[in-house]
Design a protein around this motif. Structure first.
Motif, short mmCIF file in Angstrom:
data_model
loop_
_atom_site.label_atom_id
_atom_site.label_comp_id
_atom_site.label_asym_id
_atom_site.label_seq_id
_atom_site.Cartn_x
_atom_site.Cartn_y
_atom_site.Cartn_z
N ASP A 206 29.40 -138.00 4.04
CA ASP A 206 29.93 -139.05 3.16
C ASP A 206 29.12 -139.16 1.87
OD1 ASP A 206 31.90 -139.64 5.00
OD2 ASP A 206 30.82 -141.32 5.89
N TYR A 207 27.81 -138.94 1.97
CA TYR A 207 26.97 -139.03 0.76
C TYR A 207 27.33 -137.92 -0.22
CZ TYR A 207 23.00 -138.92 -2.37
OH TYR A 207 22.22 -138.91 -3.50
N SER A 210 30.33 -138.85 -1.96
CA SER A 210 30.10 -139.93 -2.92
C SER A 210 29.54 -139.41 -4.24
CB SER A 210 29.13 -140.96 -2.33
OG SER A 210 27.79 -140.48 -2.31
#
Length: 310
Positions: A206-207, A210
């Motif tokens: 997810d990072y 992002s």
């Protein structure tokens, strides 16, 4: 049998006279406030050099467990601190676990590191906890029996991980992402199998998303560099990306093509080499900047300086 198991077995081998002596001491201890164990019982234990420093008020059985761990090369103090349940487990139970591990190809020389890292192993249930792990290695990862030792030495935490709640869910998630090489997962990246899916693996993916990468791009990055799943968000990803974006001002495509960037030390490799390039007016690719040896990197700078002076 290997030395460690033999040592444990030896601690159980009391003669009838020794057993009678221990019973007499136990009876005497019940009738007086003065611990009788301060008088060293005449067993195989009392002749061992490690016996004397052990506190005299500890029970004989507990002294034997401490000595058993030390004979195996395990730091008994650390093991007891990390797994207090060792206090109540029996020496016979420890003996059975060691014998079981040896039956799976684990050598006596492997025990100090394996048990030192995961002392919980000593209080594991063989049937409900350890056997399922080896079945997982065999059936789910296709690891032959003779290679169990290689995998366990690579990641001892496998032995204290729940197959149902940890190993199988992690394997399912990784295979769904595209990890197809089971051999690589077993022999190189088995730490991913003991990583929590929701709390460890998914947040790393997810990072990356992002940062602006698409999910397929982020997945491709972790497939190329599985180590990304093991790096800390706060101590690795964030400071290194901040330096990449603000100081190096490089294009994100470079990071996508070379995710191994996050595997290099920020202070010892990334910053110093970036600054040297700035000082020399050199612009080289991210892989060359970081993967080259010190000698090769110095030669790159010299070649640039020589060509500029011609």
């Amino acid at each position: 049998m290997a030395a460690a198991a033999a040592a444990v077995t030896a601690f159980h081998s009391y003669s009838p006279q020794e057993q009678q002596l221990q019973q007499q001491q136990a009876h005497s201890q019940q009738s007086t406030d003065t611990p009788q164990l301060s008088k060293k019982p005449k067993t195989l234990l009392h002749k061992h050099p490690l016996y004397t420093p052990v506190h005299s008020k500890l029970s004989l059985q507990f002294k034997e467990k401490i000595l058993c761990l030390e004979v195996m090369g395990v730091d008994s103090g650390k093991a007891l601190a990390l797994n207090p349940s060792i206090h109540s487990t029996t020496l016979d139970s420890i003996h059975k676990i060691i014998t079981f591990l040896q039956s799976k190809g684990i050598l006596q020389q492997d025990l100090p590191r394996i048990i030192g890292m995961c002392p919980k192993i000593l209080t594991s249930n063989i049937n409900n906890e350890l056997i399922p792990v080896f079945n997982f290695l065999s059936h789910d990862l296709n690891i032959p029996d003779h290679n169990f030792r290689k995998v366990i030495n690579k990641c001892p935490r496998l032995l204290v991980s729940s197959v149902k709640d940890q190993l199988k869910p992690a394997l399912f998630y990784l295979k769904r992402l595209g990890f197809k090489d089971l051999g690589a997962l077993a022999y190189q990246d088995c730490v991913l199998l003991v990583s929590n899916v929701e709390n460890t693996l998914m947040p790393k993916l997810d990072y990356l998303i992002s940062l602006g990468f698409s999910k397929p791009e982020a997945v491709e990055m972790v497939l190329r560099c599985p180590g990304l799943f093991t790096f800390s968000l706060e101590n690795n990803f964030k400071p290194k990306f901040d330096y990449f974006a603000r100081e190096m001002k490089r294009d994100m495509s470079e990071l996508k093509d070379f995710p191994q960037y996050f595997a290099f030390s920020l202070e010892k490799r990334i910053k110093p080499r970036h600054l040297e390039c700035l000082e020399n007016g050199v612009d080289i690719s991210l892989p060359l900047l970081l993967k080259t040896t010190d000698e090769e990197f110095a030669e790159l700078l010299n070649q640039h300086n020589n060509s500029r002076n011609m």
